[in-house]
Enzyme design. Structure first.
Site, mmCIF file in Angstrom:
data_model
loop_
_atom_site.group_PDB
_atom_site.id
_atom_site.type_symbol
_atom_site.label_atom_id
_atom_site.label_comp_id
_atom_site.label_asym_id
_atom_site.label_seq_id
_atom_site.Cartn_x
_atom_site.Cartn_y
_atom_site.Cartn_z
ATOM 1 N N ARG A 1 0.264 3.832 0.082
ATOM 2 C CA ARG A 1 1.713 3.752 0.291
ATOM 3 C C ARG A 1 2.477 4.159 -0.963
ATOM 4 O O ARG A 1 3.612 4.618 -0.883
ATOM 5 C CB ARG A 1 2.080 2.327 0.752
ATOM 6 C CG ARG A 1 1.707 1.260 -0.240
ATOM 7 C CD ARG A 1 1.649 -0.134 0.372
ATOM 8 N NE ARG A 1 0.390 -0.379 1.098
ATOM 9 C CZ ARG A 1 0.095 -1.507 1.738
ATOM 10 N NH1 ARG A 1 0.983 -2.498 1.771
ATOM 11 N NH2 ARG A 1 -1.056 -1.654 2.344
ATOM 12 N N LYS B 1 -12.652 -2.431 -5.427
ATOM 13 C CA LYS B 1 -13.245 -2.739 -4.136
ATOM 14 C C LYS B 1 -14.667 -3.275 -4.325
ATOM 15 O O LYS B 1 -15.303 -2.957 -5.326
ATOM 16 C CB LYS B 1 -13.327 -1.453 -3.289
ATOM 17 C CG LYS B 1 -12.016 -0.989 -2.701
ATOM 18 C CD LYS B 1 -12.223 0.263 -1.857
ATOM 19 C CE LYS B 1 -10.932 0.771 -1.267
ATOM 20 N NZ LYS B 1 -10.303 -0.151 -0.301
HETATM 21 N N1 BES Z 1 -8.040 3.486 1.793
HETATM 22 C C1 BES Z 1 -7.876 2.097 1.981
HETATM 23 C C2 BES Z 1 -7.874 1.706 3.450
HETATM 24 C C3 BES Z 1 -9.206 1.720 4.147
HETATM 25 C C4 BES Z 1 -10.147 0.754 3.916
HETATM 26 C C5 BES Z 1 -9.471 2.701 5.074
HETATM 27 C C6 BES Z 1 -11.346 0.762 4.591
HETATM 28 C C7 BES Z 1 -10.668 2.699 5.775
HETATM 29 C C8 BES Z 1 -11.616 1.742 5.526
HETATM 30 C C9 BES Z 1 -6.558 1.642 1.373
HETATM 31 O O1 BES Z 1 -6.183 2.286 0.220
HETATM 32 C C10 BES Z 1 -6.739 0.205 1.015
HETATM 33 O O2 BES Z 1 -7.529 -0.080 0.168
HETATM 34 N N2 BES Z 1 -5.993 -0.673 1.683
HETATM 35 C C11 BES Z 1 -6.109 -2.058 1.457
HETATM 36 C C12 BES Z 1 -4.723 -2.639 1.474
HETATM 37 C C13 BES Z 1 -4.667 -4.062 1.003
HETATM 38 C C14 BES Z 1 -4.985 -4.127 -0.467
HETATM 39 C C15 BES Z 1 -3.296 -4.600 1.277
HETATM 40 C C16 BES Z 1 -6.976 -2.655 2.574
HETATM 41 O O3 BES Z 1 -6.874 -2.202 3.714
HETATM 42 O O4 BES Z 1 -7.758 -3.528 2.284
HETATM 43 MN MN MN Z 2 -6.996 1.422 -1.498
#
Ligand code: BES
Ligand code: MN
Ligand code: ZN
Length: 499
Positions: free
Chosen positions: A357, A283
């Site tokens: 997931r 990230k």
């Molecule tokens: N934990 C995150 C989702 C999230 C991001 C929650 C920001 C709250 C604030 C999850 O694991 C994630 O990183 N999801 C990705 C999915 C994508 C790679 C398809 C996202 O939401 O960017």
């Molecule tokens: Mn994630």
């Protein structure tokens, strides 16, 4: 905090740190307790209202000191706002009440009151039991503040005893009050776990917290599966997430047996990523610290089980927490890697940041062995859900309309609302992979729906709902966990137990 019902026949002889009275906006004629108190204190309330300093507007408050010999140390008037009329009356009154109780709770904390008497009769909503439930919930919850890792501890909340006046003292009201208070304790636990940093709140820490809950409540049993056991079960998806971390994943199972022996359980499955760096699909740095909150689904499962065990609710519930860190390392899962889930389906991991997931699909397969009546998973699953619904509603997805309706209703009732999103077949094709049964991401469009569609492939055998709490589980400024959706889940289970 202790709640009780108290009928006050004479305000002149009342002895309390703070008498709290709701005042509707621009109220011409004082009624009920408001009139009785005004009379007892020599028309002080009337004077204040006539002066124009206080009109009862939402958010307004004023503290009055009554002359001796009154033993009421303070009279706190808190504005309710205008009476609600027209469309969506019930929902708006519910929110008005929630806001009022939160305000009152904050003022009581600021005033360092040790006990308080609250006049309930001026508040909206017809059903006294639900008013008392919500009041107990909000007042208790408003006293929470984080202090675990601060060396200069802020003073502890002083409020210990709250008496509600102006409501009939019957079993239904007393039970509702106790349920509200127990819900607040569940919210408290969920917030505390959420706020703890990732270096303290690890997967093993979550497991130890679950074991502690089981020690605390006779009706709760706890079991924790190790990585070796998960490997034997074929949980290749879950284990692909913890590969990059030195902290082993934990699959936590909490069983609450409050219902009849043969009654099928409600299953709650929580995403417990104690820190989500994104893994190899790292990230960006900004706000990455907030990914310590990626276990808030897990925290809500523990909080809800704590609450319903305190309530002694006559239901059977199994709580499952899939706990892991998501970190990059030389051993970490890479984009393009293919893993096999417990259900036997293969998954091409195109993005290691879509890890929620992956841990959930194996937990959702595992929970099938408990022959659940319904399964609800709770997860901070997608940033896309924050874009869609912001911080006000959790995203709700379900393969069953009646379960979805029950959850929406519980959300309304508790003021912890959700909003339903589609799970149409049309979206499924975004998960196609040339190398595996499915990919773990569905491209740029409809991110929270394709995430839910992924989970739907593992939940076809039972009645299932998914709550995406990415926007509702915590606030960013100031940073603080909300404890949501413990309120919704407790209300759903309370409703089930009553039906
Ligand atoms: N934990 C995150 C989702 C999230 C991001 C929650 C920001 C709250 C604030 C999850 O694991 C994630 O990183 N999801 C990705 C999915 C994508 C790679 C398809 C996202 O939401 O960017
Ligand atoms: Mn994630
Ligand atoms: Zn995540």
């Amino acid at each position: 905090m202790q709640f009780s019902i108290r009928q006050i026949s004479n305000f002149n002889t009342l002895d309390t740190d703070c008498l709290v009275v709701p005042v509707p906006e621009n109220n011409k004629r004082l009624q009920g307790s408001l009139a009785a108190i005004d009379k007892a204190c020599g028309k002080m309330i009337r004077q204040v209202l006539d002066s124009g300093d206080f009109s009862g507007k939402r958010g307004q408050h004023i503290t009055l000191h009554l002359p001796k010999p009154s033993k009421v140390a303070r009279l706190l008037l808190v504005g309710c706002g205008k009476p609600v009329t027209g469309k969506h009356k019930a929902g708006k009154e519910q929110q008005q009440l929630q806001h009022w109780a939160h305000q009152a709770g904050q003022h009581l904390q600021r005033l360092k009151a040790r006990d308080a008497v609250i006049c309930v009769d001026g508040l909206p909503i017809d059903d006294p039991a639900s008013v008392c439930q919500l009041l107990a919930h909000e007042l208790a919850a408003s006293q929470y503040h984080y202090s675990e890792t601060l060396s200069h501890k802020p003073p502890r909340p002083t409020l210990k005893k709250v008496a509600l006046h102006g409501v009939g003292n019957n079993a239904a009201v007393r039970q509702a009050m106790q349920q509200g208070q127990a819900t607040a304790e569940g919210v408290h636990l969920a917030r505390e776990l959420g706020n703890l940093p990732g270096n303290i709140c690890t997967p093993s820490y979550l497991a130890s917290q679950a074991r502690q809950l089981a020690r605390q409540h006779k009706t709760l049993g706890c079991q924790v599966l190790s990585e070796a056991q998960m490997k034997k079960l074929g949980m290749g998806a879950l284990l692909s997430v913890s590969r990059g971390s030195d902290e082993p994943a934990q699959l936590i199972i909490l069983q609450y047996k409050g219902g009849k022996a043969g009654q099928k359980p409600v299953a709650l499955v929580g995403k417990g990523i104690t820190f989500d760096s994104g893994g190899i699909s790292l990230k960006p740095g900004a706000k990455m610290d907030e990914m310590k909150y990626d276990m808030c689904g897990a925290a809500s499962v523990l909080g809800t089980l704590h609450a319903i065990a305190s309530m002694k609710l006559p239901v059977n519930v199994v709580g499952i927490v899939a706990a892991s860190e998501n970190l990059p390392s030389g051993r970490a899962t890479k984009p393009g890697d293919i893993v096999k889930s417990m259900a036997g389906k293969t998954i091409e991991i195109l993005n290691t940041d879509a890890e929620g997931r992956l841990v959930l699909c194996d937990a959702l397969t595992y929970v099938g062995r408990y022959k659940p009546e319904v399964v609800i998973d709770i997860a901070t699953l997608t940033g896309a859900c924050v874009v869609a619904l912001g911080e006000h509603a959790s995203g709700l997805f379900s393969n069953d309309d009646s379960l979805a309706d029950d959850l929406l209703a519980a959300g309304q009732q508790s003021g912890d609302r959700a909003w339903r999103m589609p799970l149409w077949e049309d979206y499924q094709k975004q998960l196609k992979s040339p190398f595996a049964d499915m990919a773990n991401v569905g491209g740029p469009g409809a991110g929270s729906i394709t995430a839910a569609c992924f989970l739907a492939r593992f939940t076809e055998d039972y009645t299932w709902a998914h709550l995406d709490i990415a926007g509702t589980a915590w606030k960013s400024s100031p940073k603080n966990a909300t404890g949501r959706p413990v309120g919704l889940l407790c209300q759903y289970l309370i409703n089930r137990a009553g039906g």
